[in-house]
Design an enzyme around this catalytic site. Structure first.
Site, mmCIF file in Angstrom:
data_model
loop_
_atom_site.group_PDB
_atom_site.id
_atom_site.type_symbol
_atom_site.label_atom_id
_atom_site.label_comp_id
_atom_site.label_asym_id
_atom_site.label_seq_id
_atom_site.Cartn_x
_atom_site.Cartn_y
_atom_site.Cartn_z
ATOM 1 C CB CYS A 173 -16.486 19.226 13.256
ATOM 2 S SG CYS A 173 -15.272 19.900 12.109
ATOM 3 C CB CYS A 175 -11.430 18.068 12.411
ATOM 4 S SG CYS A 175 -12.217 19.637 12.036
ATOM 5 C CG ASP A 217 14.669 -9.122 -14.220
ATOM 6 O OD1 ASP A 217 14.530 -10.038 -15.056
ATOM 7 O OD2 ASP A 217 15.619 -8.324 -14.242
ATOM 8 C CB THR A 219 19.852 -10.330 -14.929
ATOM 9 O OG1 THR A 219 19.895 -11.658 -15.449
ATOM 10 C CG2 THR A 219 21.222 -9.702 -15.026
#
Length: 538
Positions: A173, A175, A217, A219
């Site tokens: 399984c 899980c 960037d 500024t």
């Protein structure tokens, strides 16, 4: 878009008042009747936001262009210069001829670029989902074979083969396997949120760790976004530096210009008492003047200095050197005498160098993309030790990102804070917004640095890598335990109860391992994952 407008007569064409023009972006308001079209004229008064892309016909003024190109210092614009929608007129009235309609102005193009970039992003296929697609049918088939084949080819009883098949189904399984990834992702997202790192989903968290180049960037991202005084110089014997600063601040005290505000703030921090100024007036596109302590003084830009003062070679060379260092100058003049100067510059954030060094240690290259003038960008890039490109419009930044992606320079990250960064944020593999940025940037970006720290970029990447390592560990634990007990169950060594304990134990184990991420801590000085150094406290 339409708008209601008062119209003034002109000898060539009607002039529309800018504050009554259609909004630069967004839906038109009720009752608006006109839309700006190429060839129309607009009167843009001081304090108005420019409603269109256009060309100045009459007037000279400083414009705050930071919403469009991110430049921290307003630019002086004169007749014949092009101006952009969304910028703010600061000083004097301008008569502007519209050159682009509302559907094709700068802001409209930014919106289109963002929409196109977001639509082009493909969803990330998850490894666990693909694995489970094949895993479960294979396990069911194996269990059927386990139940049917042994009794047919050997003396094994049907009850025994069916028991083993059921135990095999239980141990197989998935899980633990299925929960291994979401548990680690949820813990990673929570750890980031606790540290002011907002990440919009597990796919973003996964992609962050793969970044190899980050474009930043200038500024508001690498710099504080507001100019500060860097130099105060007196050029005559009768005045010292504090006297120059005191007189200049007195003239600028009532101005809202960013340079003026920086000068006044520096004077206040220096503890200077500012004298009273009378007859203060703006010199459109040149500076400001007034009478201080009975003296007629002016603060003007270097561009217009030659109109009043004749400089010797040494002073001219000093002005050039300061401007080449990316500084904006205000020159204090009395009559035909130059008393001194004040230089301002948008300085890097306190943690900028530390954050860039952390990125370098993580193997991530940093590049600056800015709309500021090339000289200032080059000076800032030189101080920070990174590659820098200036005078870029929003579409130019997005084009750089796409070019790097096409060149195979690895997943690209983009960091910014303004409207002008939005197209590049959307085009990048991961867009990161500064928390103090515009709503447009925060909405477009995939992650946000709520504490406005440059070191947060490296922290995001390191947290992602720690989470991915945790996911891989969980997958190995889940699959390894299942592989061992699948074999022992098929051979009859382990029974149903051992299978139950192994399945539950594996689920608990991967969950506990994922929870270790809640104790993640980043050290920018080493740029190594906190978990790998044994640091598990927040």
């Amino acid at each position: 878009m339409c708008h209601k407008a008062n119209v003034q007569l002109s000898n060539k064409a009607p002039v529309v008042l800018a504050h009554e023009a259609a909004p630069v972006y967004g839906a038109p308001s009720r009752g608006q009747k006109y839309s700006l079209k190429p060839g129309q004229r607009v009167l843009v008064r001081p304090g108005d936001r420019v409603p269109c892309d256009g060309r100045i016909l009459v007037g000279t003024s400083d414009l705050d262009e930071s919403p469009v190109n991110g430049e921290s210092i307003p630019r002086s614009r004169a007749p014949g210069d092009d101006i952009f929608a969304g910028t703010v007129n600061l000083d004097a009235a301008l008569e502007v001829e519209v050159t682009r309609g509302a559907d094709d102005n700068t802001i409209a193009r930014v919106i289109r670029l963002v929409e196109e970039a977001q639509a082009a992003k493909a969803p990330i296929a998850r490894f666990i989902d693909r694995f489970a697609y094949y895993y479960m049918p294979a396990v069911v088939l194996l269990a059927l074979l386990m139940a049917i084949v042994p009794p047919l080819v050997s003396t094994m009883a049907w009850s025994e083969s069916i028991y083993r098949a059921l135990a095999l189904l239980l141990i197989a399984c998935p899980c633990a396997l299925v929960i291994s990834t979401p548990a680690a992702i949820a813990a990673g997202l929570s750890a980031g949120a606790r540290r002011g790192l907002l990440i919009k989903g597990g796919a973003v968290l996964e992609q962050l760790g793969k970044l190899r180049l980050v474009a930043l960037d200038k500024t508001g991202t690498l710099t504080a976004g507001t100019p500060r005084v860097t130099d105060v110089e007196s050029w005559i014997a009768e005045e010292d530096d504090n006297s120059v600063l005191r007189l200049a601040a007195a003239i600028e005290r009532d101005s809202s210009h960013p340079i003026a505000m920086a000068i006044v703030e520096h004077a206040r921090q220096s503890g200077l008492n500012l004298p009273t100024v009378t007859g203060s007036r703006a010199l459109a596109g040149r500076g400001v003047s007034g009478r201080v302590e009975g003296r007629e003084l002016s603060l003007i830009t270097p561009r217009h200095l030659h109109e009043q003062v004749i400089l010797d070679e040494s002073l001219s060379a000093r002005i050039v050197a300061l401007e080449e260092a990316g500084k904006s100058l205000a020159l204090l003049v009395e009559g035909e005498r130059l008393l001194g100067l004040i230089a301002v510059r948008d300085e890097p954030r306190e943690d900028a160098l530390e954050g860039l060094a952390a990125l370098s240690r993580l193997g991530v290259q940093a590049v600056m993309l800015s709309g500021d003038n090339a000289r200032t960008v080059a000076a800032t890039g030189g101080r920070l030790g990174i590659e820098a490109y200036g005078e870029l419009m929003p579409e130019d930044k997005a084009a750089y990102v796409r070019d790097w992606q096409a060149a195979g320079r690895g997943p690209i990250g983009k960091v910014g804070d303004g409207i002008n960064d939005a197209p590049a944020l959307a085009a990048a593999d991961v867009g990161i917004a500064m928390g103090g940025g515009t709503d447009v940037a925060l909405e477009t970006a995939d992650a946000a640095l709520l504490k406005n720290r440059v070191t947060g970029i490296a922290e995001l990447i390191d947290l992602s890598r720690a989470t991915l390592r945790n996911v891989k560990t969980n997958v190995v634990l889940a699959l390894g335990l299942k592989a061992i007990f699948l074999v022992t169950t098929a051979l009859g060594i382990t029974g149903m109860w051992i299978a139950v304990m192994a399945d539950t134990g594996a689920t608990v184990l991967v969950t506990l391992n994922a929870m270790r991420l809640l104790g993640y801590r980043f050290s920018p000085n080493t740029a190594l994952t906190g978990l790998s150094q044994g640091k598990t406290t927040s």
